[in-house]
Design an enzyme around this catalytic site. Structure first.
Site, PDB file in Angstrom:
ATOM      1  N   ASP A 102      11.488  21.494  32.766  1.00 43.79           N
ATOM      2  CA  ASP A 102      11.700  20.201  32.110  1.00 43.79           C
ATOM      3  C   ASP A 102      10.553  19.842  31.166  1.00 43.79           C
ATOM      4  O   ASP A 102       9.392  20.152  31.441  1.00 43.79           O
ATOM      5  CB  ASP A 102      11.835  19.120  33.192  1.00 43.79           C
ATOM      6  CG  ASP A 102      12.465  17.849  32.648  1.00 43.79           C
ATOM      7  OD1 ASP A 102      12.997  17.876  31.519  1.00 43.79           O
ATOM      8  OD2 ASP A 102      12.423  16.830  33.349  1.00 43.79           O
TER       9      ASP A 102
ATOM     10  N   HIS B 220      12.069  23.901  22.908  1.00 48.31           N
ATOM     11  CA  HIS B 220      12.842  24.893  23.675  1.00 48.31           C
ATOM     12  C   HIS B 220      12.350  26.306  23.349  1.00 48.31           C
ATOM     13  O   HIS B 220      12.252  27.157  24.231  1.00 48.31           O
ATOM     14  CB  HIS B 220      14.334  24.771  23.370  1.00 48.31           C
ATOM     15  CG  HIS B 220      14.937  23.467  23.817  1.00 48.31           C
ATOM     16  ND1 HIS B 220      14.715  22.942  25.074  1.00 48.31           N
ATOM     17  CD2 HIS B 220      15.745  22.576  23.178  1.00 48.31           C
ATOM     18  CE1 HIS B 220      15.373  21.791  25.191  1.00 48.31           C
ATOM     19  NE2 HIS B 220      15.994  21.545  24.055  1.00 48.31           N
TER      20      HIS B 220
ATOM     21  N   LEU C 141      12.831  42.538  40.318  1.00 48.33           N
ATOM     22  CA  LEU C 141      12.987  41.079  40.221  1.00 48.33           C
ATOM     23  C   LEU C 141      14.405  40.710  39.787  1.00 48.33           C
ATOM     24  O   LEU C 141      14.934  41.282  38.836  1.00 48.33           O
ATOM     25  CB  LEU C 141      11.975  40.549  39.180  1.00 48.33           C
ATOM     26  CG  LEU C 141      12.101  39.081  38.788  1.00 48.33           C
ATOM     27  CD1 LEU C 141      11.731  38.156  39.946  1.00 48.33           C
ATOM     28  CD2 LEU C 141      11.217  38.775  37.573  1.00 48.33           C
TER      29      LEU C 141
HETATM   30  C1  FPP Z   1      14.654  20.644  29.681  1.00 46.13           C
HETATM   31  O1  FPP Z   1      13.840  20.051  28.704  1.00 46.13           O
HETATM   32  C2  FPP Z   1      15.023  21.983  29.289  1.00 46.13           C
HETATM   33  C3  FPP Z   1      16.294  22.417  29.082  1.00 46.13           C
HETATM   34  C4  FPP Z   1      17.470  21.546  29.198  1.00 46.13           C
HETATM   35  C5  FPP Z   1      16.577  23.776  28.681  1.00 46.13           C
HETATM   36  C6  FPP Z   1      15.604  24.823  29.118  1.00 46.13           C
HETATM   37  C7  FPP Z   1      15.923  26.021  28.353  1.00 46.13           C
HETATM   38  C8  FPP Z   1      15.040  26.918  27.874  1.00 46.13           C
HETATM   39  C9  FPP Z   1      13.592  26.903  28.122  1.00 46.13           C
HETATM   40  C10 FPP Z   1      15.542  28.020  27.039  1.00 46.13           C
HETATM   41  C11 FPP Z   1      16.621  28.807  27.735  1.00 46.13           C
HETATM   42  C12 FPP Z   1      16.551  30.140  27.304  1.00 46.13           C
HETATM   43  C13 FPP Z   1      16.543  31.217  28.096  1.00 46.13           C
HETATM   44  C14 FPP Z   1      16.073  32.453  27.507  1.00 46.13           C
HETATM   45  C15 FPP Z   1      16.981  31.209  29.516  1.00 46.13           C
HETATM   46  P1  FPP Z   1      14.342  18.721  28.001  1.00 46.13           P
HETATM   47  O2  FPP Z   1      14.961  19.085  26.711  1.00 46.13           O
HETATM   48  O3  FPP Z   1      15.246  17.971  28.915  1.00 46.13           O
HETATM   49  O4  FPP Z   1      13.004  17.987  27.802  1.00 46.13           O
HETATM   50  P2  FPP Z   1      12.783  16.407  27.712  1.00 46.13           P
HETATM   51  O5  FPP Z   1      13.096  15.874  29.082  1.00 46.13           O
HETATM   52  O6  FPP Z   1      11.345  16.297  27.362  1.00 46.13           O
HETATM   53  O7  FPP Z   1      13.694  15.889  26.659  1.00 46.13           O
END
Ligand code: FPP
Length: 258
Positions: A34, A51, A145
């Site tokens: 997050d 991201h 893994l």
């Molecule tokens: C939460 O941050 C994150 C997500 C909803 C997506 C996480 C995804 C990735 C890191 C990339 C996925 C890719 C692969 C290779 C698996 P948020 O956007 O909710 O953050 P915020 O709460 O600060 O808005």
């Protein structure tokens, strides 16, 4: 790895690495990654840049998990609720996943990593599904893994799907209602054959589960980072610290210490 040309970071993580190896490690680590959006906003960048940086963090976490011999790493990449985000962000997240798999699946395969998907892929474009299924198929016999990617995943939807499939199998006389116990129920979840997480980490200081692995985390140790540790800030040191915190917990599973 050096931070600002200073080898203090290396020394510290080397020590932490040695420390965590002295006690039982979690077999299964689950992570809610997050804070990407906030990380980007703090820097005046577009959320997608957060991201993208989050994928770099993920790469490091995979490497550390592999180095430690952790068996299962489950990541919440895209929830059933994430479709509510602007379509441009949804597409960017899916593109990042596809790009990651295209670029890295061969290397992951060479490291004996197995990629497993938790969630329903039907909602994705066939070209996206193809890329994901290719990675799953290529790595399915690997014994190192396991990276379990929760994709279009929601804990409640997973439980409802399991219930429906159990009812179907009862109606088809494949099982009887008397067979239904926790073990059988677990085998109807996306995580069938995967042990429950020992440790769940959520970055960014939010104290929520957000519909992640609801059934599986009954006895999981929860570690929430400080609010200033957004997912792109999470690194080897903070990961190892979370594992140390886990190792210092007493797991009683409802019993008492003897
Ligand atoms: C939460 O941050 C994150 C997500 C909803 C997506 C996480 C995804 C990735 C890191 C990339 C996925 C890719 C692969 C290779 C698996 P948020 O956007 O909710 O953050 P915020 O709460 O600060 O808005």
């Amino acid at each position: 790895m050096f931070l600002n040309g200073d080898n203090k970071y290396t020394d510290e993580t080397t020590k932490l690495m040695a420390l965590v190896r002295k006690k039982p490690l979690p077999v299964h680590v689950a992570i809610i990654m997050d804070g990407n959006g906030r990380w980007a906003k703090k820097r005046g960048l577009h959320r997608v840049a957060g991201h993208r940086q989050g994928v770099e963090t993920l790469r490091d976490v995979i490497k550390t998990s592999d180095d430690l011999g952790i068996k299962h790493l489950t990541i919440f990449a895209f929830s059933t609720e994430n479709w509510k985000r602007p379509v441009s962000e949804v597409n960017a997240l899916i593109d990042l996943l596809v790009e990651y798999l295209r670029k890295e699946v061969m290397e992951l395969h060479s490291k004996n990593v197995k990629i497993v998907i938790l969630g329903c892929l039907d909602a994705f474009h066939p070209s996206v599904r193809r890329e994901i299924e290719r990675a799953v198929e290529l790595t399915k016999d690997n014994s190192g893994l396991n990276i379990n990617i929760a994709l279009n995943y929601g804990g409640r939807a997973e439980i409802i799907r399991a219930v429906k499939n159990i009812i179907q199998d009862v109606n088809d006389k494949k099982i009887s209602p008397d067979d239904i116990d926790e073990k059988l129920f677990s085998s109807y979840l996306y995580t069938a054959n995967i042990p429950d997480p020992d440790l769940l980490i959520r970055t960014s200081g939010e104290l929520r589960i957000s519909n992640f692995l609801l059934y599986q985390i009954a006895y999981t140790e929860l570690v929430f980072t400080q609010p200033d540790v957004l997912w792109p800030d999470f690194n080897k040191k903070t990961y190892l610290e979370a594992i140390v915190e886990y190792q210092n917990r007493q797991r009683r599973y409802g019993g008492i210490n003897t």
